[in-house]
Design an enzyme around this catalytic site. Sequence first.
Site, short mmCIF file in Angstrom:
data_model
loop_
_atom_site.label_atom_id
_atom_site.label_comp_id
_atom_site.label_asym_id
_atom_site.label_seq_id
_atom_site.Cartn_x
_atom_site.Cartn_y
_atom_site.Cartn_z
N CYS A 314 2.94 4.63 2.29
CA CYS A 314 2.52 3.36 1.70
C CYS A 314 2.11 3.50 0.24
O CYS A 314 2.75 2.96 -0.66
CB CYS A 314 1.35 2.79 2.47
SG CYS A 314 1.64 2.83 4.20
N1 SAJ Z 1 -5.64 10.20 -1.50
C1 SAJ Z 1 -6.18 10.86 -2.60
N2 SAJ Z 1 -7.44 10.52 -3.01
C2 SAJ Z 1 -8.16 9.53 -2.38
C3 SAJ Z 1 -7.58 8.87 -1.28
C4 SAJ Z 1 -6.32 9.21 -0.85
O1 SAJ Z 1 -5.56 11.75 -3.18
O2 SAJ Z 1 -9.30 9.28 -2.80
C5 SAJ Z 1 -4.30 10.54 -1.08
C6 SAJ Z 1 -4.23 11.00 0.36
O3 SAJ Z 1 -4.44 12.39 0.44
C7 SAJ Z 1 -2.81 10.63 0.75
C8 SAJ Z 1 -2.54 9.39 -0.09
O4 SAJ Z 1 -3.53 9.36 -1.11
O5 SAJ Z 1 -1.91 11.65 0.36
C9 SAJ Z 1 -2.60 8.11 0.72
O6 SAJ Z 1 -3.79 8.14 1.53
P1 SAJ Z 1 -4.50 6.74 1.91
O7 SAJ Z 1 -5.53 6.98 2.93
O8 SAJ Z 1 -4.92 6.06 0.68
O9 SAJ Z 1 -3.28 5.89 2.47
P2 SAJ Z 1 -2.54 5.90 3.88
O10 SAJ Z 1 -1.11 5.75 3.52
O11 SAJ Z 1 -2.94 6.97 4.81
O12 SAJ Z 1 -3.07 4.60 4.58
C10 SAJ Z 1 -3.23 3.50 3.77
C11 SAJ Z 1 -4.42 2.78 4.33
N3 SAJ Z 1 -5.56 3.56 3.85
C12 SAJ Z 1 -6.73 3.11 3.41
O13 SAJ Z 1 -6.91 1.96 3.10
C13 SAJ Z 1 -7.85 4.09 3.35
C14 SAJ Z 1 -4.25 1.38 3.93
O14 SAJ Z 1 -4.19 1.30 2.54
C15 SAJ Z 1 -3.02 0.81 4.53
O15 SAJ Z 1 -3.37 0.12 5.72
C16 SAJ Z 1 -1.96 1.81 4.83
O16 SAJ Z 1 -2.03 2.75 3.80
C17 SAJ Z 1 -0.64 1.10 4.83
O17 SAJ Z 1 0.05 1.29 5.81
O18 SAJ Z 1 -0.37 0.35 3.90
#
Ligand code: SAJ
Length: 476
Positions: A314
């Site tokens: 995403c």
């Molecule tokens: N990441 C970082 N630093 C951060 C947060 C995340 O480097 O502070 C990285 C993670 O390691 C990962 C990537 O970003 O590689 C994405 O992680 P994420 O948790 O932001 O996103 P997803 O894809 O696991 O899930 C997200 C959901 N997460 C959150 O809101 C916390 C949400 O945005 C959506 O429901 C989902 O994507 C989607 O399906 O759209």
Amino acid sequence: MTNHSAANRSSDQPKNDQPKNDQPKNDRLKNDPLKNKIEQRQARIGIIGLGYVGLPLALLFSEQKFAVTGFDIDQRKVDTIAQGGSYIYRIGAEEIRAAKAQGFSATSDYARLVEMDAVIICVPTPLNQYHEPDLSFITDTTHAIAPHLQAGQLVVLESTTYPGTTEEVMVPILEKESKNGLKAARGTSCDDASAKNEFFVAFSPEREDPGNTAVARRDIPKVVGGVNPKASELAGALYGSIFQRTVPVSSPAAAEMTKLLENIYRCVNIALVNELKLLCLRMGLDIWEVIDAASTKPFGFHPFYPGPGLGGHCIPIDPFYLSWKAKEFDFRTRFIELAGEINNNMPYHVLASIGGALNQHKKSVNGARVLILGVAYKKDIDDLRESPALTIIELLQKEGAQVNYHDPYFPFIGKGRKYDLQMKRTELEQLAQYDCIVIVTDHSDYDYRKIVGEAQLVVDTRNATKGIDSPKVVRC
Ligand code: SAJ
């Protein structure tokens, strides 16, 4: 979960959640056949796409006693469900069996869509090799639905996509290829859709957060935007039967944009801390200490953390759906593009950091024995999609390093969209044999103190070794 009727729910929701319909909810849909079926849990729910989004959604509806039929082109998924098994790490087979007891079944026969009252589409929306939206899963699915579409049915798209997809891409296909010249209900009419040869359409973004057990799925508010007010209210009633709160917006495009804002917000803020990490390294400051200190601010600050790059299906992808659509309006989404550049550069920064750390030990990347710790795209989940670990492995191999990996969730890494590693997980033993151990995904399973104790050199991209003061550790 208390089963709020639409009327009760609207009265106890915060003001901004009041339905935006031009009549009180219970007047408009009081005798609507679909609304009544939903309230009586008689509505038959079809969910197309039984992946990380569709399968949990099917379980939520089953928990509320709906009969759910899952549709998927992947016969393995269909067969696994038929056998009462699960193919998603965090969903236990017992949950599948409980749903089956409520009538949940899976099929690859799209003709059975004629039996459904509501059809929810949860298929992937990747980027193609030119970094442009690949809507083929949505369009293929829509073409598959259209011949079986029935008057009165509610069709909801959940896949994350650019504003306009629902009404400019999906609806025209459904109208053109449906039998009996069905039309999507528009305007404020409340007449019986089946009498008017109409179907209802809405967009409602998924908010699955893989691995997040802190928030129960039913407690995550569900945004809903219908082509017309009645579609919004029917979709609101449907999702209101499984989520504590539904948030109606004025159109499918508003709902599509809401989802993109949520994910672009993450992508841009992660890029911000990634960029500041690079600056802090030059300034001799600890970005993690700074973020922790900033996080003490009780308002106006939400912590994000630097990492080895952006993975997942995403966050690294969705923003570019908007960038692409924005060009139609002569608009450049510079924040998104800059964030993409910064985040995409992070694996190369990690490679340079590994080279620098080895250099400190009078070694080169070429010929070095390197162990990558954690390959999932984020901690404690079983998903490799767009994982920066895969890029880091390929970059190290290109520089002549001998690379092994360990990840509790992946005994093997084969071939994916942009990689073909064919690597078998190595055992987590004799760590001193490696010239460098790189923490790429900070799974909770690892004993980092033990790892640092046994290793010659550790490059930590996640601050997983926080509190472990050792000259062997290089944070990057
Ligand atoms: N990441 C970082 N630093 C951060 C947060 C995340 O480097 O502070 C990285 C993670 O390691 C990962 C990537 O970003 O590689 C994405 O992680 P994420 O948790 O932001 O996103 P997803 O894809 O696991 O899930 C997200 C959901 N997460 C959150 O809101 C916390 C949400 O945005 C959506 O429901 C989902 O994507 C989607 O399906 O759209």
